[in-house]
Design a protein around this motif. Structure first.
Motif, PDB file in Angstrom:
ATOM      1  N   GLU A  17      67.105  -6.303  29.404  1.00 15.75           N
ATOM      2  CA  GLU A  17      67.092  -6.610  27.975  1.00 15.75           C
ATOM      3  C   GLU A  17      68.132  -7.652  27.566  1.00 15.75           C
ATOM      4  OE1 GLU A  17      68.772  -4.316  29.312  1.00 15.75           O
ATOM      5  OE2 GLU A  17      70.450  -3.670  28.064  1.00 15.75           O
ATOM      6  N   LYS A  18      69.086  -7.961  28.464  1.00 16.99           N
ATOM      7  CA  LYS A  18      70.115  -8.963  28.119  1.00 16.99           C
ATOM      8  C   LYS A  18      69.607 -10.316  28.581  1.00 16.99           C
ATOM      9  CE  LYS A  18      73.760  -5.585  28.819  1.00 16.99           C
ATOM     10  NZ  LYS A  18      74.241  -4.936  30.043  1.00 16.99           N
ATOM     11  N   LEU A  19      69.211 -11.143  27.616  1.00 15.28           N
ATOM     12  CA  LEU A  19      68.400 -12.322  27.943  1.00 15.28           C
ATOM     13  C   LEU A  19      69.179 -13.624  27.927  1.00 15.28           C
ATOM     14  CD1 LEU A  19      65.170 -11.716  25.828  1.00 15.28           C
ATOM     15  CD2 LEU A  19      65.496 -11.328  28.280  1.00 15.28           C
ATOM     16  N   THR A  20      68.847 -14.489  28.868  1.00 16.32           N
ATOM     17  CA  THR A  20      69.281 -15.881  28.837  1.00 16.32           C
ATOM     18  C   THR A  20      68.012 -16.726  28.877  1.00 16.32           C
ATOM     19  OG1 THR A  20      71.126 -15.251  30.240  1.00 16.32           O
ATOM     20  CG2 THR A  20      70.734 -17.606  29.971  1.00 16.32           C
ATOM     21  N   VAL A  21      67.885 -17.617  27.896  1.00 14.49           N
ATOM     22  CA  VAL A  21      66.696 -18.468  27.851  1.00 14.49           C
ATOM     23  C   VAL A  21      66.743 -19.464  29.009  1.00 14.49           C
ATOM     24  CG1 VAL A  21      65.554 -20.265  26.474  1.00 14.49           C
ATOM     25  CG2 VAL A  21      66.401 -18.182  25.377  1.00 14.49           C
ATOM     26  N   LEU A  22      65.585 -19.716  29.641  1.00 13.55           N
ATOM     27  CA  LEU A  22      65.509 -20.642  30.774  1.00 13.55           C
ATOM     28  C   LEU A  22      64.674 -21.864  30.413  1.00 13.55           C
ATOM     29  CD1 LEU A  22      64.729 -18.079  33.629  1.00 13.55           C
ATOM     30  CD2 LEU A  22      66.946 -19.141  33.127  1.00 13.55           C
ATOM     31  N   GLU A  23      65.069 -22.984  30.990  1.00  8.92           N
ATOM     32  CA  GLU A  23      64.296 -24.219  30.813  1.00  8.92           C
ATOM     33  C   GLU A  23      63.089 -24.201  31.752  1.00  8.92           C
ATOM     34  OE1 GLU A  23      64.803 -26.638  28.620  1.00  8.92           O
ATOM     35  OE2 GLU A  23      66.395 -25.327  27.865  1.00  8.92           O
ATOM     36  N   THR A  24      61.978 -24.752  31.285  1.00  9.25           N
ATOM     37  CA  THR A  24      60.828 -24.923  32.180  1.00  9.25           C
ATOM     38  C   THR A  24      60.377 -26.379  32.085  1.00  9.25           C
ATOM     39  OG1 THR A  24      59.461 -24.109  30.368  1.00  9.25           O
ATOM     40  CG2 THR A  24      59.913 -22.568  32.152  1.00  9.25           C
ATOM     41  N   GLY A  25      59.916 -26.902  33.230  1.00 13.77           N
ATOM     42  CA  GLY A  25      59.560 -28.315  33.279  1.00 13.77           C
ATOM     43  C   GLY A  25      58.080 -28.596  33.083  1.00 13.77           C
ATOM     44  N   GLY A  26      57.302 -27.579  32.752  1.00 10.94           N
ATOM     45  CA  GLY A  26      55.870 -27.808  32.550  1.00 10.94           C
ATOM     46  C   GLY A  26      55.132 -26.492  32.450  1.00 10.94           C
ATOM     47  N   ASP A  27      53.805 -26.597  32.322  1.00 10.73           N
ATOM     48  CA  ASP A  27      52.986 -25.382  32.222  1.00 10.73           C
ATOM     49  C   ASP A  27      52.600 -24.900  33.614  1.00 10.73           C
ATOM     50  OD1 ASP A  27      53.004 -25.357  29.514  1.00 10.73           O
ATOM     51  OD2 ASP A  27      51.130 -26.479  29.302  1.00 10.73           O
ATOM     52  N   PHE A  28      52.587 -23.583  33.779  1.00 10.20           N
ATOM     53  CA  PHE A  28      52.109 -22.962  35.016  1.00 10.20           C
ATOM     54  C   PHE A  28      50.798 -22.246  34.712  1.00 10.20           C
ATOM     55  CE2 PHE A  28      56.713 -23.301  35.491  1.00 10.20           C
ATOM     56  CZ  PHE A  28      56.803 -23.942  36.715  1.00 10.20           C
ATOM     57  N   HIS A  29      49.845 -22.406  35.624  1.00 12.43           N
ATOM     58  CA  HIS A  29      48.494 -21.878  35.398  1.00 12.43           C
ATOM     59  C   HIS A  29      48.279 -20.629  36.240  1.00 12.43           C
ATOM     60  CE1 HIS A  29      47.285 -25.311  32.960  1.00 12.43           C
ATOM     61  NE2 HIS A  29      48.160 -25.946  33.717  1.00 12.43           N
ATOM     62  N   TRP A  30      47.894 -19.559  35.572  1.00 13.47           N
ATOM     63  CA  TRP A  30      47.803 -18.242  36.206  1.00 13.47           C
ATOM     64  C   TRP A  30      46.413 -17.651  36.059  1.00 13.47           C
ATOM     65  CZ3 TRP A  30      51.967 -16.150  38.742  1.00 13.47           C
ATOM     66  CH2 TRP A  30      53.209 -16.749  38.516  1.00 13.47           C
ATOM     67  N   VAL A  31      46.100 -16.789  36.998  1.00 18.37           N
ATOM     68  CA  VAL A  31      44.924 -15.925  36.890  1.00 18.37           C
ATOM     69  C   VAL A  31      45.447 -14.497  36.983  1.00 18.37           C
ATOM     70  CG1 VAL A  31      42.715 -15.280  37.899  1.00 18.37           C
ATOM     71  CG2 VAL A  31      43.519 -17.657  38.049  1.00 18.37           C
ATOM     72  N   PHE A  32      44.939 -13.624  36.115  1.00 18.57           N
ATOM     73  CA  PHE A  32      45.333 -12.214  36.138  1.00 18.57           C
ATOM     74  C   PHE A  32      44.111 -11.366  36.424  1.00 18.57           C
ATOM     75  CE2 PHE A  32      48.404 -14.421  33.521  1.00 18.57           C
ATOM     76  CZ  PHE A  32      49.583 -14.025  34.134  1.00 18.57           C
ATOM     77  N   ALA A  33      44.263 -10.474  37.391  1.00 21.42           N
ATOM     78  CA  ALA A  33      43.171  -9.552  37.716  1.00 21.42           C
ATOM     79  C   ALA A  33      43.561  -8.165  37.226  1.00 21.42           C
ATOM     80  CB  ALA A  33      42.919  -9.541  39.216  1.00 21.42           C
ATOM     81  N   MET A  34      42.726  -7.601  36.353  1.00 19.20           N
ATOM     82  CA  MET A  34      42.978  -6.264  35.806  1.00 19.20           C
ATOM     83  C   MET A  34      42.368  -5.231  36.746  1.00 19.20           C
ATOM     84  SD  MET A  34      44.137  -7.958  33.404  1.00 19.20           S
ATOM     85  CE  MET A  34      43.835  -9.383  32.369  1.00 19.20           C
ATOM     86  N   ALA A  35      43.100  -4.146  36.951  1.00 17.07           N
ATOM     87  CA  ALA A  35      42.652  -3.120  37.894  1.00 17.07           C
ATOM     88  C   ALA A  35      41.800  -2.070  37.184  1.00 17.07           C
ATOM     89  CB  ALA A  35      43.856  -2.467  38.546  1.00 17.07           C
ATOM     90  N   GLU A  36      41.156  -1.244  37.996  1.00 17.20           N
ATOM     91  CA  GLU A  36      40.261  -0.209  37.454  1.00 17.20           C
ATOM     92  C   GLU A  36      41.013   0.857  36.666  1.00 17.20           C
ATOM     93  OE1 GLU A  36      37.120  -0.265  37.432  1.00 17.20           O
ATOM     94  OE2 GLU A  36      36.690  -1.849  38.883  1.00 17.20           O
ATOM     95  N   ARG A  37      42.276   1.072  37.011  1.00 16.41           N
ATOM     96  CA  ARG A  37      43.066   2.070  36.291  1.00 16.41           C
ATOM     97  C   ARG A  37      44.478   1.542  36.089  1.00 16.41           C
ATOM     98  NH1 ARG A  37      46.446   4.702  40.120  1.00 16.41           N
ATOM     99  NH2 ARG A  37      45.757   4.440  42.262  1.00 16.41           N
ATOM    100  N   GLY A  38      45.282   2.230  35.263  1.00 16.33           N
ATOM    101  CA  GLY A  38      46.653   1.794  34.991  1.00 16.33           C
ATOM    102  C   GLY A  38      47.630   2.387  35.987  1.00 16.33           C
ATOM    103  N   LEU A  39      48.880   1.948  35.899  1.00 16.37           N
ATOM    104  CA  LEU A  39      49.977   2.547  36.667  1.00 16.37           C
ATOM    105  C   LEU A  39      51.097   2.789  35.662  1.00 16.37           C
ATOM    106  CD1 LEU A  39      50.634   0.535  39.986  1.00 16.37           C
ATOM    107  CD2 LEU A  39      50.155   2.975  39.776  1.00 16.37           C
ATOM    108  N   SER A  40      51.745   3.931  35.771  1.00 13.64           N
ATOM    109  CA  SER A  40      52.842   4.217  34.848  1.00 13.64           C
ATOM    110  C   SER A  40      54.122   3.572  35.378  1.00 13.64           C
ATOM    111  CB  SER A  40      52.989   5.737  34.715  1.00 13.64           C
ATOM    112  OG  SER A  40      54.333   6.109  34.773  1.00 13.64           O
ATOM    113  N   THR A  41      54.799   2.817  34.508  1.00 15.75           N
ATOM    114  CA  THR A  41      56.027   2.129  34.935  1.00 15.75           C
ATOM    115  C   THR A  41      57.062   3.125  35.487  1.00 15.75           C
ATOM    116  OG1 THR A  41      55.583   0.377  33.339  1.00 15.75           O
ATOM    117  CG2 THR A  41      57.833   0.524  34.164  1.00 15.75           C
ATOM    118  N   PRO A  42      57.346   4.250  34.797  1.00 16.24           N
ATOM    119  CA  PRO A  42      58.323   5.199  35.370  1.00 16.24           C
ATOM    120  C   PRO A  42      57.890   5.709  36.742  1.00 16.24           C
ATOM    121  CG  PRO A  42      57.878   5.738  33.072  1.00 16.24           C
ATOM    122  CD  PRO A  42      56.907   4.666  33.456  1.00 16.24           C
ATOM    123  N   ALA A  43      56.587   5.926  36.942  1.00 12.68           N
ATOM    124  CA  ALA A  43      56.113   6.410  38.244  1.00 12.68           C
ATOM    125  C   ALA A  43      56.370   5.370  39.331  1.00 12.68           C
ATOM    126  CB  ALA A  43      54.627   6.746  38.173  1.00 12.68           C
TER     127      ALA A  43
END
Ligand code: ATP
Length: 299
Positions: free
Chosen positions: A154-180
């Protein structure tokens, strides 16, 4: 009168996890990139606090006081001595429990929206303070762009970026709990009986972000939670392999998963990887999104 705030999803291009602290949290070095998948949070004056949600994953979103958007409205109202009489509507496009900080996005969105609706004009520092109380990923949802988060993230430092990055996201059939996933991380560390080094941001990764070079970013991404996510959800390995075979520069689990993220050289390559992944039968759905994009923004 109503106020609508648009707020992005995130991908972690680095997620370095330290050993469990006495309070159970882990110190992190978390490099966030905000990407162009958005929730829209609309707030309207109402007789009491009410939440509604629409979107493909809406059925999985809690509509009670545990919703991070509700908690944000209550936290802001308490701090400024008023009652949270507001209807919060979430138009949800960010996958739920996907490791893309969808709930955190709604928390940051509701905070900014209520601040505007109620004419509070809280400073950015005050808003970030409330965000940090709500959850480790909430401050980044407010800030957007690219940032390094330390502490619990949660303690943030802003970072510089030199351009756009192109992503693909694949959603799964079920979720995962972060604490788990964190518990599984701890279990794997105990089984291996290994020392966990303190988490540090990779200099090569920060250089790659600053250069805007996707090939350089591809070789420096990392996620210490990936083995734990794969241990709980082994089929994700097939999705990662399918994306690599389709020409992705790199493939990784997004945050605590189970969404998987694939970096492509440009927008056209991202579309090709997305098509191949959609045809692979290894995921529920596929989205293309570029980043960095701004954080919570009033429309
Ligand atoms: P992160 O990447 O920050 O670990 P995530 O993207 O994996 O989070 P979320 O979509 O934020 O996961 O949802 C995690 C859980 O939080 C959900 O299963 C749900 O019960 C709860 N939750 C609370 N508020 C919200 C919200 N506004 N939208 C979605 N889930 C919410």
């Amino acid at each position: 009168m109503s106020v609508t705030v648009r707020v992005p999803a995130k991908v972690n291009v680095q997620l370095a996890v330290g050993a469990a602290r006495p309070d159970g949290f882990h110190d992190l070095a978390n490099v966030f990139l905000a990407v162009g998948l958005f929730d829209e949070v609309t707030v309207t004056p109402a007789a009491g606090l009410r939440i509604t949600c629409e979107g493909p994953d809406a059925a999985q979103v809690p509509l009670d006081g545990t919703n991070l958007a509700a908690r944000a409205a209550v936290a802001l109202a308490e701090r400024y001595g008023r009652t949270p009489d507001v209807h919060i509507h979430i138009a949800k496009d960010i996958p739920v429990a996907g490791g893309m900080a969808g709930g955190s996005a709604d928390g940051a969105g509701a905070l900014v929206a209520c601040d505007e609706l109620w004419g509070i004009g809280a400073s950015r520092v005050e808003l970030l303070d409330i965000c940090a109380e709500l959850g480790s990923d909430v401050p980044f949802s407010l800030v957007g762009g690219a940032a390094l988060g330390v502490g619990r993230g949660e303690k943030l430092t802003v970072l510089e970026t030199g351009g756009d990055f192109h992503w693909v996201f694949a959603m799964a059939e079920r979720g995962l709990s972060t604490p788990a996933v964190f518990r599984e991380f701890d279990r794997l560390v105990a089984v291996a009986d290994s020392e966990v080094p303190p988490p540090v941001a990779s200099a090569g990764l920060l250089d790659a972000l600053a250069s805007g070079d996707p090939d350089a970013l591809a070789v420096s991404v990392s996620n210490d939670l990936q083995p734990a996510a794969l241990s709980l959800f082994p089929a994700l390995a097939d999705t990662l392999a399918a994306g690599r075979a389709a020409g992705a520069l790199t493939a990784l689990v997004s945050g605590s998963g189970p969404t998987t993220a694939f970096l492509a050289r440009d927008a056209g390559a991202a579309r090709q990887v997305a098509e191949a992944l959609a045809a692979s039968g290894t995921c529920r759905s596929v989205r293309v999104a570029a980043g960095p994009v701004p954080g919570a923004s009033v429309l």
